[in-house]
Write a protein that holds these residues in place. Structure first.
Motif, PDB file in Angstrom:
ATOM      1  N   GLY A 104       0.920  -1.276   0.012  1.00 22.16           N
ATOM      2  CA  GLY A 104       0.216  -0.032  -0.086  1.00 22.16           C
ATOM      3  C   GLY A 104       0.944   1.250   0.027  1.00 22.16           C
ATOM      4  O   GLY A 104       0.627   2.305  -0.674  1.00 22.16           O
ATOM      5  N   ARG A 105       1.938   1.277   0.637  1.00 26.48           N
ATOM      6  CA  ARG A 105       2.846   2.534   0.601  1.00 26.48           C
ATOM      7  C   ARG A 105       3.582   2.722  -0.573  1.00 26.48           C
ATOM      8  O   ARG A 105       3.439   4.002  -0.963  1.00 26.48           O
ATOM      9  N   GLU A 106       3.749   1.582  -1.182  1.00 23.54           N
ATOM     10  CA  GLU A 106       4.389   1.658  -2.357  1.00 23.54           C
ATOM     11  C   GLU A 106       3.428   2.195  -3.495  1.00 23.54           C
ATOM     12  O   GLU A 106       3.870   3.087  -4.374  1.00 23.54           O
ATOM     13  N   LEU A 107       2.256   1.591  -3.651  1.00 22.67           N
ATOM     14  CA  LEU A 107       1.159   2.094  -4.472  1.00 22.67           C
ATOM     15  C   LEU A 107       0.983   3.767  -4.426  1.00 22.67           C
ATOM     16  O   LEU A 107       0.892   4.381  -5.256  1.00 22.67           O
ATOM     17  N   LEU A 108       0.893   4.098  -2.816  1.00 23.37           N
ATOM     18  CA  LEU A 108       0.781   5.549  -2.602  1.00 23.37           C
ATOM     19  C   LEU A 108       2.131   6.389  -3.217  1.00 23.37           C
ATOM     20  O   LEU A 108       1.612   7.352  -3.703  1.00 23.37           O
ATOM     21  N   ARG A 109       3.100   5.869  -3.100  1.00 22.46           N
ATOM     22  CA  ARG A 109       4.270   6.339  -3.614  1.00 22.46           C
ATOM     23  C   ARG A 109       4.371   6.680  -5.041  1.00 22.46           C
ATOM     24  O   ARG A 109       4.510   7.883  -5.700  1.00 22.46           O
ATOM     25  N   GLN A 110       3.892   5.560  -5.891  1.00 19.10           N
ATOM     26  CA  GLN A 110       3.768   5.752  -7.116  1.00 19.10           C
ATOM     27  C   GLN A 110       3.082   6.836  -7.863  1.00 19.10           C
ATOM     28  O   GLN A 110       3.100   7.516  -8.818  1.00 19.10           O
ATOM     29  N   HIS A 111       1.823   7.309  -6.983  1.00 17.28           N
ATOM     30  CA  HIS A 111       1.044   8.191  -7.301  1.00 17.28           C
ATOM     31  C   HIS A 111       1.273   9.527  -6.547  1.00 17.28           C
ATOM     32  O   HIS A 111       0.297  10.396  -6.799  1.00 17.28           O
ATOM     33  N   ALA A 112       2.200   9.638  -5.809  1.00 13.43           N
ATOM     34  CA  ALA A 112       2.294  10.982  -5.134  1.00 13.43           C
ATOM     35  C   ALA A 112       2.356  12.074  -5.864  1.00 13.43           C
ATOM     36  O   ALA A 112       2.853  12.178  -6.982  1.00 13.43           O
ATOM     37  N   GLY A 113       1.652  13.151  -5.305  1.00  9.46           N
ATOM     38  CA  GLY A 113       1.507  14.511  -5.873  1.00  9.46           C
ATOM     39  C   GLY A 113       0.268  14.422  -6.776  1.00  9.46           C
ATOM     40  O   GLY A 113       0.007  15.585  -7.323  1.00  9.46           O
ATOM     41  N   ARG A 114      -0.445  13.412  -7.367  1.00 12.91           N
ATOM     42  CA  ARG A 114      -1.476  13.202  -8.239  1.00 12.91           C
ATOM     43  C   ARG A 114      -2.478  12.225  -7.673  1.00 12.91           C
ATOM     44  O   ARG A 114      -3.010  11.384  -8.587  1.00 12.91           O
ATOM     45  N   ILE A 115      -2.860  12.080  -6.537  1.00 11.65           N
ATOM     46  CA  ILE A 115      -3.625  11.046  -6.176  1.00 11.65           C
ATOM     47  C   ILE A 115      -4.925  11.830  -5.984  1.00 11.65           C
ATOM     48  O   ILE A 115      -5.241  12.727  -5.782  1.00 11.65           O
ATOM     49  N   THR A 116      -5.807  10.889  -6.613  1.00 11.29           N
ATOM     50  CA  THR A 116      -7.347  11.179  -6.741  1.00 11.29           C
ATOM     51  C   THR A 116      -8.085  10.170  -6.092  1.00 11.29           C
ATOM     52  O   THR A 116      -7.706   9.064  -5.443  1.00 11.29           O
ATOM     53  N   ALA A 117      -9.514  10.174  -5.952  1.00 13.15           N
ATOM     54  CA  ALA A 117     -10.557   9.140  -5.582  1.00 13.15           C
ATOM     55  C   ALA A 117     -10.304   8.031  -6.242  1.00 13.15           C
ATOM     56  O   ALA A 117     -10.269   7.185  -5.934  1.00 13.15           O
ATOM     57  N   GLU A 118     -10.059   8.199  -7.627  1.00 16.48           N
ATOM     58  CA  GLU A 118      -9.834   6.907  -8.521  1.00 16.48           C
ATOM     59  C   GLU A 118      -8.666   6.184  -8.052  1.00 16.48           C
ATOM     60  O   GLU A 118      -8.656   5.121  -7.873  1.00 16.48           O
ATOM     61  N   THR A 119      -7.506   7.070  -7.640  1.00 17.01           N
ATOM     62  CA  THR A 119      -6.331   6.436  -7.220  1.00 17.01           C
ATOM     63  C   THR A 119      -6.689   5.338  -6.132  1.00 17.01           C
ATOM     64  O   THR A 119      -6.192   4.278  -6.031  1.00 17.01           O
ATOM     65  N   PHE A 120      -7.484   5.842  -5.087  1.00 17.00           N
ATOM     66  CA  PHE A 120      -7.668   5.194  -3.943  1.00 17.00           C
ATOM     67  C   PHE A 120      -8.408   4.078  -4.259  1.00 17.00           C
ATOM     68  O   PHE A 120      -8.259   2.808  -3.743  1.00 17.00           O
ATOM     69  N   MET A 121      -9.581   4.194  -5.286  1.00 13.64           N
ATOM     70  CA  MET A 121     -10.325   3.069  -5.553  1.00 13.64           C
ATOM     71  C   MET A 121      -9.576   1.811  -6.146  1.00 13.64           C
ATOM     72  O   MET A 121      -9.661   0.549  -5.970  1.00 13.64           O
ATOM     73  N   GLY A 122      -8.467   2.525  -7.046  1.00 15.76           N
ATOM     74  CA  GLY A 122      -7.648   1.391  -7.612  1.00 15.76           C
ATOM     75  C   GLY A 122      -6.694   0.419  -6.696  1.00 15.76           C
ATOM     76  O   GLY A 122      -6.515  -0.702  -6.891  1.00 15.76           O
ATOM     77  N   ILE A 123      -6.134   1.258  -5.540  1.00 15.47           N
ATOM     78  CA  ILE A 123      -5.537   0.676  -4.513  1.00 15.47           C
ATOM     79  C   ILE A 123      -6.328  -0.282  -3.905  1.00 15.47           C
ATOM     80  O   ILE A 123      -5.991  -1.418  -3.366  1.00 15.47           O
ATOM     81  N   LEU A 124      -7.568  -0.030  -3.512  1.00 12.52           N
ATOM     82  CA  LEU A 124      -8.441  -0.837  -2.379  1.00 12.52           C
ATOM     83  C   LEU A 124      -8.769  -1.902  -3.488  1.00 12.52           C
ATOM     84  O   LEU A 124      -9.077  -3.254  -2.795  1.00 12.52           O
TER      85      LEU A 124
END
Length: 306
Positions: free
Chosen positions: A131-151
């Motif tokens: 989860g930490r790595e997935l968030l790092r890959q999207h750092a600075g451009r995280i959206t609601a869709e980003t979180f949905m994709g990670i979940l």
């Protein structure tokens, strides 16, 4: 639930939960079965201005204020030496148990984690790192869709659809710093987010109830009898039942399942687009429309299942 009821900010929620822990401790079964299974809890608490991680061990706790960037949790202690607030007796407890000598920096995660951790906890560590790595890959451009994709990420184990259970109902919230804009929450209300629909919900006066996602009540509930959980009842709500039938279709008829999945994703995109327009100020629905928003989305999803 009590923190949501009694708090006006994330920081206040930390204090509410900490006070309840110190007074009552924690426990209780996590599964509706006679065999006990329980664990202590970690919380992500956020408001429009700031976010906190609160991690616990019995009545003891440590909290970390998150000022920027991203942060994730996953069924384990993760607060190290960066502690913003803590139980007044936390370090004395560690010293009295021989877990910490009192010398050097104090790491809550190191001191209060089990030396020999069960396999379940090792899996939690892997999910946390992923989860930490997935968030790092999207750092600075995280959206609601980003979180949905990670979940929905199965490779990491964040989204589970086997092992005897599925990942439960998932949630993504957008909390604008501008108090003039509404907070928009997206709920699946069904398990396995990889095949669920995130539906928008806005808190407004006169909310229309959504009975389709209300679990039935029982006069002779085994959760309220002593000894507890000696029998089982079907707690699935209407949407859950139809969602399970849809999952079975996706598995038995991949072609039809793919078509249904595409339809459901289109429904989700409509909700996301409406939320973006609402937050951008280009859409100004009437209060009654917002009050019925989640109900209408659930109703539309159920119609597709039929």
């Amino acid at each position: 639930r009590l923190a949501l009821e009694r708090s006006r900010s994330a920081h206040e929620a930390v204090r509410v939960i900490a006070a309840l822990l110190e007074r009552h401790g924690q426990g209780g079964r996590c599964k509706e079965e006679p065999a006990p299974f329980c664990y202590h809890n970690t919380f992500l608490l956020a408001d429009r201005a700031e976010a906190w991680v609160l991690e616990t061990a019995g009545p003891y706790w440590a909290a970390q204020r998150i000022a920027e960037g991203s942060r994730n949790i996953s069924n384990q202690l993760s607060i190290g030496t960066d502690i913003t607030a803590e139980h007044a007796g936390l370090r004395q407890r560690a010293r009295s148990q021989g877990w910490w000598s009192g010398d050097g920096e104090f790491s809550f995660a190191e001191v209060f984690s089990l030396e020999q951790q069960p396999v379940r906890m090792e899996a939690a560590k892997a999910r946390y790192r992923a989860g930490r790595e997935l968030l790092r890959q999207h750092a600075g451009r995280i959206t609601a869709e980003t979180f949905m994709g990670i979940l929905r990420d199965k490779a990491s184990g964040i989204c589970v659809d086997s092992e005897g259970f599925r990942t439960a109902g998932s949630m993504v919230s957008v909390l604008p710093r501008d108090p003039a804009l509404p907070c928009v929450h997206f709920f699946t209300a069904t398990p396995d987010p990889s095949r669920s629909v995130f539906k928008p919900f806005v808190f407004v006066d006169g909310l229309k109830p959504a009975p389709q996602v209300m679990s039935p009540s029982f006069a002779d509930d085994p959760a309220k009898k002593i000894p507890r959980f000696q029998s089982k009842v079907d707690r699935r709500h209407q949407l859950y039942r139809q969602h399970e039938a849809a999952l079975a279709l996706m598995e038995s008829d991949p072609e039809q399942g793919q078509k249904l999945q595409e339809t459901l994703r289109a429904l989700e995109r409509q909700g996301l687009e409406a939320a973006r327009a609402l937050l951008a100020g280009t859409l100004a629905p009437a209060p009654e429309e917002l009050a019925e928003l989640f109900f209408d989305c659930v109703d539309a999803e159920m119609k597709f299942y039929k």
